[in-house]
Design a protein around this motif. Structure first.
Motif, PDB file in Angstrom:
ATOM      1  N   ILE A 184      -5.637 -13.583   1.438  1.00  0.00           N
ATOM      2  CA  ILE A 184      -6.288 -12.462   2.106  1.00  0.00           C
ATOM      3  C   ILE A 184      -5.271 -11.346   2.274  1.00  0.00           C
ATOM      4  O   ILE A 184      -4.214 -11.536   2.867  1.00  0.00           O
ATOM      5  CB  ILE A 184      -6.850 -12.891   3.482  1.00  0.00           C
ATOM      6  N   ARG A 185      -5.612 -10.202   1.731  1.00  0.00           N
ATOM      7  CA  ARG A 185      -4.732  -9.036   1.860  1.00  0.00           C
ATOM      8  C   ARG A 185      -5.404  -8.025   2.748  1.00  0.00           C
ATOM      9  O   ARG A 185      -6.590  -7.699   2.587  1.00  0.00           O
ATOM     10  CB  ARG A 185      -4.466  -8.426   0.503  1.00  0.00           C
ATOM     11  N   LEU A 186      -4.656  -7.526   3.704  1.00  0.00           N
ATOM     12  CA  LEU A 186      -5.175  -6.494   4.571  1.00  0.00           C
ATOM     13  C   LEU A 186      -5.220  -5.172   3.808  1.00  0.00           C
ATOM     14  O   LEU A 186      -4.392  -4.920   2.930  1.00  0.00           O
ATOM     15  CB  LEU A 186      -4.297  -6.354   5.824  1.00  0.00           C
ATOM     16  N   GLU A 188      -4.598  -1.486   2.689  1.00  0.00           N
ATOM     17  CA  GLU A 188      -3.446  -0.581   2.824  1.00  0.00           C
ATOM     18  C   GLU A 188      -3.859   0.623   3.679  1.00  0.00           C
ATOM     19  O   GLU A 188      -4.960   1.166   3.507  1.00  0.00           O
ATOM     20  CB  GLU A 188      -2.989  -0.099   1.452  1.00  0.00           C
TER      21      GLU A 188
END
Length: 191
Positions: A184-186, A188
């Motif tokens: 899971i990438r938050l 930008e």
């Protein structure tokens, strides 16, 4: 046997060596207590100094631990701790050898250990003799439960991190998030 008739029992090499490490530490404690009862301060001090050195792999020793290990042969009159340490290293190394070589070396190891006259090591040699087929199968198949152990450790760390959660569902969600394989990438930040 009923549900998995073709299953074979194997042991993890780490646990085999840990049996030996436990026996080695029992030898050290017995000799240390014996030296304390006899008032032998020099031997007592040496026994305390080699505590971690005998349990570590030789290639991971600090300089001081290496010196302690070098002097280990003179630690007790019959050299029990040094002989027990040598047997630990022989066992640890034979687990890495090809099966044909390991088969003969394990037979010799059990013989040497059972004739060592060190009570803790003689007891361990009986256990290893009983588990010999499982140990040889482990060497032959090359299986290890290291990944499973690492996964269990990660779950334990997650549980400690989740201390204070009010509901068990939050803990389960946290374990699934950390160990479920999701990436899971938050988003930008945009300026």
């Amino acid at each position: 046997r009923e549900w998995c008739p073709d299953a074979q029992r194997v042991l993890d090499g780490f646990h085999i060596v840990s049996w030996m490490s436990d026996a080695l530490d029992q030898v050290r404690k017995r000799l240390w207590n014996q030296a304390r009862r006899e008032g032998d301060e020099e031997t007592t001090k040496r026994m305390r100094g080699v505590r971690y050195a005998v349990l570590k792999n030789p290639d991971h020793l600090t300089g001081r631990q290496d010196e302690s290990l070098t002097a280990l042969g003179n630690t007790d009159p019959r050299g029990q701790l040094y002989r027990a340490w040598r047997l630990k290293e022989l066992l640890r190394n034979l687990l890495r050898h090809p099966i044909e070589q390991a088969r003969g070396e394990l037979k010799h190891w059990v013989f040497w250990a059972s004739h060592s006259r060190i009570p803790e090591i003689v007891e361990l040699s009986r256990k290893i003799r009983r588990r010999r087929p499982d140990i040889l199968r482990t060497i032959e198949l090359g299986y290890s439960n290291a990944r499973l152990e690492a996964f269990n450790n990660r779950i334990k760390v997650t549980i400690r991190m989740a201390y204070g959660f009010h509901h068990v569902n939050n803990l389960i969600s946290f374990v699934m998030l950390r160990c479920g394989g999701l990436d899971i990438r938050l988003p930008e930040p945009t300026n």
